[in-house]
Design a protein around this motif. Structure first.
Motif, PDB file in Angstrom:
ATOM      1  N   PRO A 297       0.797  -1.237   0.000  1.00  0.00           N
ATOM      2  CA  PRO A 297       0.000   0.000   0.000  1.00  0.00           C
ATOM      3  C   PRO A 297       0.827   1.284   0.000  1.00  0.00           C
ATOM      4  N   THR A 298       1.878   1.344   0.810  1.00  0.00           N
ATOM      5  CA  THR A 298       2.670   2.585   0.835  1.00  0.00           C
ATOM      6  C   THR A 298       3.435   2.775  -0.470  1.00  0.00           C
ATOM      7  N   VAL A 299       3.905   1.680  -1.055  1.00  0.00           N
ATOM      8  CA  VAL A 299       4.613   1.778  -2.334  1.00  0.00           C
ATOM      9  C   VAL A 299       3.656   2.256  -3.414  1.00  0.00           C
ATOM     10  N   ARG A 300       2.420   1.707  -3.436  1.00  0.00           N
ATOM     11  CA  ARG A 300       1.424   2.125  -4.438  1.00  0.00           C
ATOM     12  C   ARG A 300       1.137   3.618  -4.322  1.00  0.00           C
ATOM     13  N   LYS A 301       1.005   4.100  -3.084  1.00  0.00           N
ATOM     14  CA  LYS A 301       0.719   5.528  -2.875  1.00  0.00           C
ATOM     15  C   LYS A 301       1.849   6.388  -3.429  1.00  0.00           C
ATOM     16  N   HIS A 302       3.082   6.051  -3.069  1.00  0.00           N
ATOM     17  CA  HIS A 302       4.234   6.829  -3.542  1.00  0.00           C
ATOM     18  C   HIS A 302       4.411   6.679  -5.049  1.00  0.00           C
ATOM     19  N   LEU A 303       4.172   5.489  -5.561  1.00  0.00           N
ATOM     20  CA  LEU A 303       4.304   5.241  -6.992  1.00  0.00           C
ATOM     21  C   LEU A 303       3.306   6.079  -7.784  1.00  0.00           C
ATOM     22  N   GLY A 304       2.086   6.207  -7.279  1.00  0.00           N
ATOM     23  CA  GLY A 304       1.081   7.044  -7.938  1.00  0.00           C
ATOM     24  C   GLY A 304       1.538   8.479  -8.060  1.00  0.00           C
ATOM     25  N   ARG A 305       2.170   8.990  -7.035  1.00  0.00           N
ATOM     26  CA  ARG A 305       2.662  10.368  -7.051  1.00  0.00           C
ATOM     27  C   ARG A 305       3.798  10.520  -8.064  1.00  0.00           C
ATOM     28  N   LEU A 306       4.697   9.532  -8.111  1.00  0.00           N
ATOM     29  CA  LEU A 306       5.808   9.587  -9.064  1.00  0.00           C
ATOM     30  C   LEU A 306       5.313   9.504 -10.505  1.00  0.00           C
ATOM     31  N   ILE A 307       4.309   8.665 -10.738  1.00  0.00           N
ATOM     32  CA  ILE A 307       3.745   8.533 -12.084  1.00  0.00           C
ATOM     33  C   ILE A 307       3.043   9.814 -12.490  1.00  0.00           C
ATOM     34  N   SER A 308       2.228  10.369 -11.595  1.00  0.00           N
ATOM     35  CA  SER A 308       1.490  11.588 -11.957  1.00  0.00           C
ATOM     36  C   SER A 308       2.413  12.775 -12.181  1.00  0.00           C
ATOM     37  N   ALA A 309       3.579  12.774 -11.528  1.00  0.00           N
ATOM     38  CA  ALA A 309       4.547  13.857 -11.733  1.00  0.00           C
ATOM     39  C   ALA A 309       5.347  13.662 -13.015  1.00  0.00           C
ATOM     40  N   GLY A 310       5.212  12.492 -13.645  1.00  0.00           N
ATOM     41  CA  GLY A 310       5.936  12.228 -14.883  1.00  0.00           C
ATOM     42  C   GLY A 310       7.344  11.697 -14.673  1.00  0.00           C
ATOM     43  N   LEU A 311       7.680  11.379 -13.424  1.00  0.00           N
ATOM     44  CA  LEU A 311       9.014  10.871 -13.120  1.00  0.00           C
ATOM     45  C   LEU A 311       9.154   9.387 -13.459  1.00  0.00           C
ATOM     46  N   VAL A 312       8.044   8.659 -13.364  1.00  0.00           N
ATOM     47  CA  VAL A 312       8.042   7.224 -13.610  1.00  0.00           C
ATOM     48  C   VAL A 312       6.929   6.909 -14.593  1.00  0.00           C
ATOM     49  N   GLU A 313       7.173   5.942 -15.433  1.00  0.00           N
ATOM     50  CA  GLU A 313       6.161   5.521 -16.403  1.00  0.00           C
ATOM     51  C   GLU A 313       6.057   4.001 -16.363  1.00  0.00           C
ATOM     52  N   ARG A 314       4.840   3.518 -16.493  1.00  0.00           N
ATOM     53  CA  ARG A 314       4.628   2.069 -16.553  1.00  0.00           C
ATOM     54  C   ARG A 314       4.623   1.656 -18.020  1.00  0.00           C
ATOM     55  N   ARG A 315       5.485   0.725 -18.375  1.00  0.00           N
ATOM     56  CA  ARG A 315       5.555   0.216 -19.741  1.00  0.00           C
ATOM     57  C   ARG A 315       4.379  -0.716 -20.006  1.00  0.00           C
ATOM     58  N   PRO A 316       4.089  -0.983 -21.277  1.00  0.00           N
ATOM     59  CA  PRO A 316       2.980  -1.898 -21.603  1.00  0.00           C
ATOM     60  C   PRO A 316       3.117  -3.274 -20.952  1.00  0.00           C
ATOM     61  N   ASP A 317       4.349  -3.723 -20.710  1.00  0.00           N
ATOM     62  CA  ASP A 317       4.537  -5.035 -20.082  1.00  0.00           C
ATOM     63  C   ASP A 317       4.374  -4.990 -18.568  1.00  0.00           C
ATOM     64  N   GLY A 318       4.079  -3.796 -18.008  1.00  0.00           N
ATOM     65  CA  GLY A 318       3.856  -3.647 -16.571  1.00  0.00           C
ATOM     66  C   GLY A 318       5.077  -3.214 -15.794  1.00  0.00           C
ATOM     67  N   SER A 319       6.243  -3.240 -16.417  1.00  0.00           N
ATOM     68  CA  SER A 319       7.460  -2.820 -15.716  1.00  0.00           C
ATOM     69  C   SER A 319       7.482  -1.299 -15.584  1.00  0.00           C
ATOM     70  N   LEU A 320       8.323  -0.826 -14.683  1.00  0.00           N
ATOM     71  CA  LEU A 320       8.437   0.609 -14.419  1.00  0.00           C
ATOM     72  C   LEU A 320       9.744   1.134 -14.989  1.00  0.00           C
ATOM     73  N   THR A 321       9.702   2.360 -15.476  1.00  0.00           N
ATOM     74  CA  THR A 321      10.905   2.994 -16.011  1.00  0.00           C
ATOM     75  C   THR A 321      10.930   4.453 -15.572  1.00  0.00           C
ATOM     76  N   ALA A 322      12.128   4.965 -15.390  1.00  0.00           N
ATOM     77  CA  ALA A 322      12.319   6.373 -15.029  1.00  0.00           C
ATOM     78  C   ALA A 322      13.162   7.024 -16.119  1.00  0.00           C
ATOM     79  N   ASP A 323      12.705   8.156 -16.612  1.00  0.00           N
ATOM     80  CA  ASP A 323      13.400   8.856 -17.683  1.00  0.00           C
ATOM     81  C   ASP A 323      13.932  10.180 -17.137  1.00  0.00           C
ATOM     82  N   ALA A 324      15.241  10.291 -17.036  1.00  0.00           N
ATOM     83  CA  ALA A 324      15.865  11.497 -16.477  1.00  0.00           C
ATOM     84  C   ALA A 324      15.638  12.727 -17.334  1.00  0.00           C
ATOM     85  N   SER A 325      15.234  12.555 -18.590  1.00  0.00           N
ATOM     86  CA  SER A 325      15.032  13.717 -19.458  1.00  0.00           C
ATOM     87  C   SER A 325      13.873  14.587 -18.977  1.00  0.00           C
TER      88      SER A 325
END
Length: 163
Positions: free
Chosen positions: A33-61
């Motif tokens: 639960p705590t990871v999901r909460k923090h992950l949601g914030r990172l995704i909404s900020a554009g720092l992290v993206e979920r790939r079609p295969d479900g894996s997570l990626t971070a783009d420093a650009s």
């Protein structure tokens, strides 16, 4: 820029981001639960993206593309500030006109127009501002701001918003 800095201001969220950058986050940990909460914030900020295969990626650009917010455009529209406290939505407006304005603001700031989101990603994004993700999701679909695929597999932000 403010959204990026705010997303990384929490030490636990910063550690999670570092683990994603280093590809050191086991998939099973994403369901905590705590990871999901923090992950949601990172995704909404554009720092992290979920790939079609479900894996997570971070783009420093994302840091190169970030620009400091203009004072007038930063944050929440003036008419909606009373519905927020400490960056979180405290209540969903009852009046349809004000609720629509809030939903437009949320969809424009939380979702990119050019991509599809799974229901989980939509919930993670909404959870960064309010706990009742199903109500926000439903209101956005009813107001034509998010379009849900017939099979429920994905959501897309509608770009042409009619008042």
């Amino acid at each position: 820029m403010d959204q990026l800095l705010a997303a990384l201001a929490d030490p636990e969220r910063l550690k999670l981001y570092a683990r994603i950058v280093l590809q050191a986050l086991p998939p099973r940990e994403e369901d905590a639960p705590t990871v999901r909460k923090h992950l949601g914030r990172l995704i909404s900020a554009g720092l992290v993206e979920r790939r079609p295969d479900g894996s997570l990626t971070a783009d420093a650009s994302v840091f190169r593309r970030a620009r400091p917010a203009e004072p007038a455009a930063a944050g929440v529209p003036r008419r909606l500030t009373g519905f927020f406290a400490h960056g979180r939505l405290t209540s969903i407006p009852v009046r349809p006109v004000v609720r629509r304005e809030l939903l437009e603001h949320l969809t424009e700031t939380l979702f990119a127009a050019e991509r599809s989101y799974t229901e989980r990603e939509v919930n993670e994004a909404f959870r960064t501002v309010h706990d009742d993700t199903s109500a926000l999701r439903r209101y956005c679909v009813e107001n034509g701001l998010l379009v849900r695929e017939r099979d429920g597999s994905s959501y897309r932000r509608v770009t042409a918003v009619s008042g």
